[in-house]
Design a protein around this motif. Sequence first.
Motif, PDB file in Angstrom:
ATOM      1  N   GLU A  19     -28.289   7.521  59.548  1.00 17.54           N
ATOM      2  CA  GLU A  19     -26.835   7.637  59.703  1.00 17.54           C
ATOM      3  C   GLU A  19     -26.276   8.509  58.600  1.00 17.54           C
ATOM      4  O   GLU A  19     -26.867   8.648  57.532  1.00 17.54           O
ATOM      5  CB  GLU A  19     -26.160   6.277  59.737  1.00 17.54           C
ATOM      6  N   ARG A  20     -25.129   9.116  58.865  1.00 13.05           N
ATOM      7  CA  ARG A  20     -24.506  10.022  57.903  1.00 13.05           C
ATOM      8  C   ARG A  20     -23.971   9.199  56.728  1.00 13.05           C
ATOM      9  O   ARG A  20     -23.215   8.254  56.914  1.00 13.05           O
ATOM     10  CB  ARG A  20     -23.354  10.763  58.581  1.00 13.05           C
ATOM     11  N   PRO A  21     -24.356   9.587  55.493  1.00 10.86           N
ATOM     12  CA  PRO A  21     -23.853   8.865  54.319  1.00 10.86           C
ATOM     13  C   PRO A  21     -22.337   9.056  54.167  1.00 10.86           C
ATOM     14  O   PRO A  21     -21.771  10.017  54.683  1.00 10.86           O
ATOM     15  CB  PRO A  21     -24.592   9.530  53.154  1.00 10.86           C
ATOM     16  N   ASP A  22     -21.708   8.140  53.442  1.00 14.53           N
ATOM     17  CA  ASP A  22     -20.275   8.282  53.176  1.00 14.53           C
ATOM     18  C   ASP A  22     -20.048   9.468  52.235  1.00 14.53           C
ATOM     19  O   ASP A  22     -20.985  10.007  51.646  1.00 14.53           O
ATOM     20  CB  ASP A  22     -19.702   6.984  52.590  1.00 14.53           C
ATOM     21  N   ASN A  23     -18.800   9.874  52.107  1.00 20.83           N
ATOM     22  CA  ASN A  23     -18.477  11.082  51.337  1.00 20.83           C
ATOM     23  C   ASN A  23     -18.902  10.996  49.875  1.00 20.83           C
ATOM     24  O   ASN A  23     -19.349  11.989  49.304  1.00 20.83           O
ATOM     25  CB  ASN A  23     -16.983  11.396  51.443  1.00 20.83           C
ATOM     26  N   MET A  24     -18.747   9.839  49.254  1.00 20.31           N
ATOM     27  CA  MET A  24     -19.149   9.712  47.846  1.00 20.31           C
ATOM     28  C   MET A  24     -20.663   9.893  47.691  1.00 20.31           C
ATOM     29  O   MET A  24     -21.130  10.525  46.749  1.00 20.31           O
ATOM     30  CB  MET A  24     -18.718   8.352  47.275  1.00 20.31           C
ATOM     31  N   THR A  25     -21.420   9.358  48.640  1.00 19.48           N
ATOM     32  CA  THR A  25     -22.875   9.513  48.602  1.00 19.48           C
ATOM     33  C   THR A  25     -23.258  10.960  48.859  1.00 19.48           C
ATOM     34  O   THR A  25     -24.158  11.504  48.212  1.00 19.48           O
ATOM     35  CB  THR A  25     -23.552   8.575  49.629  1.00 19.48           C
TER      36      THR A  25
END
Length: 84
Positions: A19-25
């Motif tokens: 899954e696509r990581p969150d923006n901070m990651t």
Amino acid sequence: MSLTEQFNQAQADSKNLPERPDNMTLLKIYALFKQASSGDASGDRPGMTDFVARAKFDAWAELKGTSSENAMQQYIDLIESLKD
């Protein structure tokens, strides 16, 4: 496998995460990659209107002084943690 080989494998793995990581990651991934491959942040900080480029630059600049090897290992560990 050498650290560089593991780093290259982690780069390939980063394109196939479940899954696509969150923006901070994503910023952390970007910053660690840049630190590992290019060293400390260089050039001018992007202007206020370019939010994405500015955030990326700032995330990279926060890693100033981190060795290439250390950044590679952190990048590998982060990608590995996201594969599960």
